[in-house]
Design a protein around this motif. Structure first.
Motif, mmCIF file in Angstrom:
data_model
loop_
_atom_site.group_PDB
_atom_site.id
_atom_site.type_symbol
_atom_site.label_atom_id
_atom_site.label_comp_id
_atom_site.label_asym_id
_atom_site.label_seq_id
_atom_site.Cartn_x
_atom_site.Cartn_y
_atom_site.Cartn_z
ATOM 1 N N ALA A 231 -3.328 1.165 -1.124
ATOM 2 C CA ALA A 231 -3.481 -0.327 -1.156
ATOM 3 C C ALA A 231 -4.186 -0.685 0.401
ATOM 4 O O ALA A 231 -3.703 -0.466 1.302
ATOM 5 N N SER A 233 -5.312 -3.962 2.678
ATOM 6 C CA SER A 233 -5.148 -5.271 2.917
ATOM 7 C C SER A 233 -6.116 -6.051 3.833
ATOM 8 O O SER A 233 -6.585 -5.420 4.686
ATOM 9 N N GLU A 237 -5.446 -10.089 0.882
ATOM 10 C CA GLU A 237 -5.765 -9.798 -0.465
ATOM 11 C C GLU A 237 -5.498 -8.239 -0.192
ATOM 12 O O GLU A 237 -5.395 -7.682 0.687
ATOM 13 N N GLU A 238 -5.010 -7.592 -1.422
ATOM 14 C CA GLU A 238 -4.799 -6.142 -1.494
ATOM 15 C C GLU A 238 -5.690 -5.622 -2.468
ATOM 16 O O GLU A 238 -5.848 -6.015 -3.534
ATOM 17 N N ARG A 240 -6.632 -2.054 -4.359
ATOM 18 C CA ARG A 240 -6.274 -0.804 -4.637
ATOM 19 C C ARG A 240 -7.413 0.067 -4.535
ATOM 20 O O ARG A 240 -8.484 -0.350 -5.455
#
Ligand code: FAD
Length: 437
Positions: A231, A233, A237-238, A240
């Protein structure tokens, strides 16, 4: 939604990785307001200003291949690349071996210069034959290898070492020898071309092809493992991803990879970078200049270490008005000077330019300062031992990959692009394997 791969950093290492994975679901995140990292230029009519990388590698290299795929053109540098200016003497032709006898040096200085030159030349042969460049002469400094030198000769060798952004006592002996191997290869060297229109044309063209798969103003703040995915950052926002290619400069990459690959983070933190300070100068002369046939002159003892004629590629046919120069200095002098204001830096660079070439008085259209705090990476003694922690797929799920010019003894565009390609190929085959399972 999980991306196939997120790439952190939009220099040529990250761009090269994205380029080779553009058939995948790829997202490149660049902290700055443009792609290219240390490749930056601006167009100025028929000319261009370069602020960072300027010499492109030869046909057949990876960078050359990508350049052609982007329908851009490199042109060979035909003018002298190994000029040396000491005091009022400017040597911009003839054999390097003759320099000790043509420079304003005392007999003692001439002997010391010639002796150190021969020592380096012999070591360059061993360097070319070395199986492992990371370990070659990596246990002592270049200063220790050279031995004591009179101040003027010390200044000449320091000026060369500054191309690697290190001082003689900071560089590993092998890195100093490798630097001379590169410089002495001259026009036959891997890096002897210019990109028509300026270096920045290449990342810009790659960015156009990648479209919204390459984002600027996107500084990655953290990377963490989440099951067998990662993940990332960025801007609150994250994102994936199955794989992450970390192509940020080592000091920025280190804390980001820490939670996933602590040993690599530790090795990244130990890599040594030095500063570059460059001034791009646009000129408006209407007559020929004494340096029209020259590309680069090392300038020990001046505020800049290197004078380069960026208009050189255009000096075929009738002499057109105007020109473009890039003057730069590296290592501790650069780090100290970049703390001054732009005005002070420009004033000092131009004063030395006018002293070197009085013909440049009154023809300066403008001069722009570029500070590169992380100008280049150089191998210091002990660098070889860090290599194993940086190589291959990292993390418990082997889904973190490093790319960047710091894999080489001296950072170049080609070295950086190659690491991006290697990471991309690894990721691509892993994705293929996962699909076939
Ligand atoms: C003055 C100068 C002259 C040079 N001359 C030459 C030359 O003639 N020929 C040559 O081949 N090489 C030359 N080089 C070296 C060459 O420019 C570099 O080796 C190469 O461009 C490095 O590419 P890179 O992708 O590894 O790093 P970079 O270009 O530094 O790219 C790293 C990128 O990562 C981004 N980043 C950092 N942290 C984050 C984060 N948290 N999130 C998102 N993005 C992040 C940075 O903003 C940067 O854009 C020169 C360099 C300089 C400064």
């Amino acid at each position: 939604m999980t991306r196939d791969v997120v790439i952190v950093g939009g220099g040529i290492a990250g761009l090269s990785a994205a380029w080779h994975l553009r058939h995948r679901d790829v997202l490149l995140l660049e902290a700055g307001d443009r792609l290219g990292g240390r490749m930056r230029s601006d167009e100025r009519g028929d000319y261009w200003l370069n602020y960072g990388a300027h010499l492109f590698p030869a046909p057949g290299t990876l960078v050359d291949r990508i350049t052609a795929e982007c329908e851009l053109e490199t042109v060979p540098v035909t003018g002298g690349m190994m000029g040396l200016a000491v005091g009022d003497a400017i040597l911009d032709g003839g054999r390097v071996e003759s320099y000790p006898f043509r420079l304003p040096l005392s007999v003692r200085e001439r002997i010391a210069f010639a002796r150190a030159g021969v020592k380096v030349q012999l070591a360059v042969r061993r360097y070319h034959a070395a199986a492992n460049r990371y370990d070659f002469e990596n246990d002592r400094s270049f200063a220790d290898f050279l031995g004591p030198l009179p101040p003027k000769v010390h200044a000449i060798f320091s000026c060369a070492a500054h191309r690697a952004t290190g001082e003689l006592d900071e560089l590993a002996a092998g890195a100093g020898i490798g630097l001379f191997a590169l410089v002495w290869a001259g026009k036959g060297s891997l890096i002897a071309r210019n990109l028509r229109g300026g270096t920045g044309q290449l990342p810009a063209a790659m960015g156009r092809e990648l479209g919204d798969r390459a984002r600027t103003h996107a500084r990655v703040e953290a990377v963490r493992a989440d099951g067998d995915e990662l993940a990332v950052s960025v801007n609150g926002e994250e994102v994936r991803a199955r794989h992450v290619i970390m192509a940020a400069n080592a000091p920025y990459a280190s804390p980001l990879v820490g939670p996933v690959a602590p040993q690599a983070a530790d090795a990244l933190a130990k890599l040594t970078y030095g500063a570059f300070l460059s001034v791009a100068v646009e000129t408006r002369e209407t007559t020929a200049m004494p340096y029209d046939g020259v590309y680069a002159i090392a300038t020990p003892g001046r505020v800049f270490d290197m004078f380069t004629n960026q208009a050189h590629a255009l000096r075929v046919g009738p002499r057109t008005p105007g020109g473009s120069l890039m003057l730069f200095t590296g290592a501790q002098q650069a780090a100290a000077l970049m703390r001054e204001s732009d005005e002070v830096i420009v004033e000092r660079f131009l004063a030395d330019l006018h002293a070197m070439y009085p013909q440049t008085r009154g023809v300066i259209a403008n001069a722009t300062v570029q500070r590169w705090e992380l100008g280049n990476v150089y191998a210091s003694p002990g660098r070889g031992a860090l290599q194993p922690a940086l190589e291959g797929a990292l993390g418990t799920h082997e889904n973190l990959h490093l790319a960047g010019d710091y894999f080489a003894e001296l950072g170049t565009m080609e070295a950086a692009a190659q690491t991006g390609l290697a990471a991309a190929e690894r990721v691509d085959s892993r994705i293929r394997e996962a699909v076939n399972v």
